[in-house]
Design a protein around this motif. Sequence first.
Motif, mmCIF file in Angstrom:
data_model
loop_
_atom_site.group_PDB
_atom_site.id
_atom_site.type_symbol
_atom_site.label_atom_id
_atom_site.label_comp_id
_atom_site.label_asym_id
_atom_site.label_seq_id
_atom_site.Cartn_x
_atom_site.Cartn_y
_atom_site.Cartn_z
ATOM 1 N N SER A 104 0.863 -1.186 0.000
ATOM 2 C CA SER A 104 0.000 0.000 0.000
ATOM 3 C C SER A 104 0.895 1.230 0.000
ATOM 4 C CB SER A 104 -0.888 0.015 1.249
ATOM 5 O OG SER A 104 -0.082 0.163 2.414
ATOM 6 N N GLY A 105 0.305 2.388 -0.249
ATOM 7 C CA GLY A 105 1.080 3.612 -0.239
ATOM 8 C C GLY A 105 1.797 3.834 1.077
ATOM 9 N N GLN A 106 1.124 3.533 2.180
ATOM 10 C CA GLN A 106 1.731 3.735 3.496
ATOM 11 C C GLN A 106 2.949 2.849 3.694
ATOM 12 O OE1 GLN A 106 -1.468 3.235 2.814
ATOM 13 N NE2 GLN A 106 -2.819 4.478 4.106
ATOM 14 N N ARG A 108 4.792 1.422 1.266
ATOM 15 C CA ARG A 108 5.846 1.814 0.329
ATOM 16 C C ARG A 108 6.593 3.048 0.817
ATOM 17 N NH1 ARG A 108 1.673 0.523 -3.527
ATOM 18 N NH2 ARG A 108 1.243 2.741 -3.846
ATOM 19 N N SER A 241 -6.095 -4.757 -4.938
ATOM 20 C CA SER A 241 -4.984 -4.101 -4.253
ATOM 21 C C SER A 241 -4.684 -4.810 -2.953
ATOM 22 C CB SER A 241 -5.313 -2.627 -3.982
ATOM 23 O OG SER A 241 -6.369 -2.520 -3.049
ATOM 24 N N TYR A 242 -3.473 -4.523 -2.432
ATOM 25 C CA TYR A 242 -3.032 -5.059 -1.145
ATOM 26 C C TYR A 242 -3.186 -6.570 -1.089
ATOM 27 C CZ TYR A 242 -1.631 -4.517 3.706
ATOM 28 O OH TYR A 242 -0.924 -4.569 4.884
#
Length: 340
Positions: A104-106, A108, A241-242
């Motif tokens: 996820s963005g967090q 990464r 996603s994820y």
Amino acid sequence: MRPFTYSRAKDPSSAIKMLAQNPNAKFLAGGTNLLDLMKEDVERPDALIDISELGLSDINLISAGTNQGGISLGGLSKNTATANHPLVRQNYPLLTQAILAGASGQLRNMATNGGNLLQRTRCPYFYEVAMPCNKREPGTGCGAKEGINRMHAIFGWSEQCVAVYPSDMAIALAALDAVVKVRSASGQERSISMADFHRLPGDQPEKDTNLAHGELITAIELPKNRFADKSYYLKVRDRASYAFALISVAAALEMDQANGPGNRIKQVRIAMGGVAHKPWRALKAEQMLVGKEATEANFNLAASAEMADARPLEHNAFKVELGKRSIVLALKMAFNGGKA
């Protein structure tokens, strides 16, 4: 979580020395995998050495040596910074696609390049300490081999372990012929090709890589290539996603321009994820495609040749056909510059 000591290293040399002196110590960078494993009592280090402030985060062009014209990715550069760096986006879009397909963005934003390579399998039998797992506790058996093995390996597995390697980034790095730079406690530096960095399980599935204890990943180097315009990362998963890959394919093509624009393949790179204990280079498929026309028929022949050696388990035979179709689709998307 078990008790542990915490130290913050001031420079690479002191970090490596501290780790080398304690066989039960671990480096801590982003911690996105290690801390989860410690909470689950899978990893049990008695000391953590924080390396997050060592620098080692630059991304630069390589201007000298055998890799001139390539780029160097700092081992402690964050995944987000790497994926979005102009040098990576322009020259290695395959790597950008692969990184952005993961986590996820967090995560990464926290995860480092070196840590990404060192993340451990997400096999549920590895995480469940009540179950036998040769990777977690050598000699106890492999619960997945006779258990629920839908997500597990179809290439390179052994009687000791059928787990798969989870990274998306590493699949692209394998296709791009990356080289991992490491430094040891003696101060010596060595280079490990991505093909040799990770291991198949064999009789020692507890060993994920060919790193020695105390070695620190300082950088990842990518050689110059001509794949940027025709590359694609395909990730097939249960949700959008994820989620980890059922099958992933990193595909890159360079076309033969000797007689003007055409569709004859000069070079090709194909690496697969979700199928083995390490990034799986589809060498048979690559060899079949060099010098051939970039047609769907040839892509199908190459994919079938690669998947012919698959050894599916009880619950993952579907991966053989899925693998064929994924290789073909990834090659088509790469040839079309990322378009269907």
